[in-house]
Scaffold this motif. Sequence first.
Motif, PDB file in Angstrom:
ATOM      1  N   GLN A  15      95.938 116.817  53.049  1.00 20.98           N
ATOM      2  CA  GLN A  15      94.382 117.547  52.420  1.00 20.98           C
ATOM      3  C   GLN A  15      93.623 117.676  53.711  1.00 20.98           C
ATOM      4  O   GLN A  15      92.585 118.602  53.605  1.00 20.98           O
ATOM      5  N   LYS A  57      89.059 111.442  44.770  1.00 21.56           N
ATOM      6  CA  LYS A  57      87.979 112.487  44.348  1.00 21.56           C
ATOM      7  C   LYS A  57      87.443 113.188  45.492  1.00 21.56           C
ATOM      8  O   LYS A  57      87.461 114.390  45.131  1.00 21.56           O
ATOM      9  N   ASP A  60      90.887 115.530  46.301  1.00 20.25           N
ATOM     10  CA  ASP A  60      91.390 116.164  45.001  1.00 20.25           C
ATOM     11  C   ASP A  60      92.884 115.664  45.032  1.00 20.25           C
ATOM     12  O   ASP A  60      93.617 116.419  45.027  1.00 20.25           O
ATOM     13  N   SER A  62      95.706 113.717  43.073  1.00 16.86           N
ATOM     14  CA  SER A  62      96.151 112.993  41.555  1.00 16.86           C
ATOM     15  C   SER A  62      96.782 111.617  41.697  1.00 16.86           C
ATOM     16  O   SER A  62      97.765 111.511  42.446  1.00 16.86           O
ATOM     17  N   THR A  91      88.910 126.155  36.114  1.00 16.55           N
ATOM     18  CA  THR A  91      89.330 125.161  36.710  1.00 16.55           C
ATOM     19  C   THR A  91      89.742 123.905  35.545  1.00 16.55           C
ATOM     20  O   THR A  91      90.850 123.400  35.629  1.00 16.55           O
ATOM     21  N   LYS A  95      93.576 122.399  35.122  1.00 21.88           N
ATOM     22  CA  LYS A  95      93.970 121.284  35.387  1.00 21.88           C
ATOM     23  C   LYS A  95      94.490 120.435  33.962  1.00 21.88           C
ATOM     24  O   LYS A  95      95.144 119.512  33.994  1.00 21.88           O
TER      25      LYS A  95
END
Length: 239
Positions: A15, A57, A60, A62, A91, A95
């Motif tokens: 990320q 957070k 992003d 999971s 969004t 999700k």
Amino acid sequence: MKSINQTFVEKLKQQIPDNISTTDEIASVLGINYDAAYRRVNEKVPFTLDEVITLSKKFDISLNALYEINEPNSYLIRESKPIVNIEDIITYFEKLYKELSPLIGRDDASILFATREFPMFYFFHNPLLIRFKIFIWSTVLGILPMKKYIQFKDFEISDRLIKVAQKAGKAYNAVNVTEIWSFGSINNVLQQLLYLYNMRQIAQDDALLITDALRKELKKIEINTSFSKASTKRKFELY
């Protein structure tokens, strides 16, 4: 087998852009010094739960991908951020689909859904009802900023929003579900429709079309709850 900490570090590196130091970025986000971040990246010291949540957070990530490594029968979901515009709704639906997808086709998985309103998933089968649901969120609940007295006939949503809503609805229909409705679940949506009609934001013709579409959805639900229904493997119960 990889440790959760090792997998988490790998996902962080995926990320964080290549031109940015992973250690520096973690130190900055967590408010710790470089050495402390370095020890975490190199697994000398494990991340705390609070640190994992903070970084997840921020980047992003999971938590399902981490937790399911050692607990394949467990599943985690995350609270969505507040919805303030149309893009947030898209969004949210995307999700929602991702959260439901791992449960599709699993006989040992089910959802317990308790609601005080007519479940939103039943709006997702019909573009008219999708538009009506978004219109409710926009006006009655004040989620989206818009002109106070916009007419339903002038309210438009994108094809993209319709498609992601339908995708989420289709996923929900493929999962075993037990729904618990309140006595006012149906009345709530009818009262919302009546309110908008009285405010002259929905014309009579549109109100009748919406009512008919809701009636058809209720008929489908009635069929799905019938003991004689045997054309689907999906387990569905309604209380």
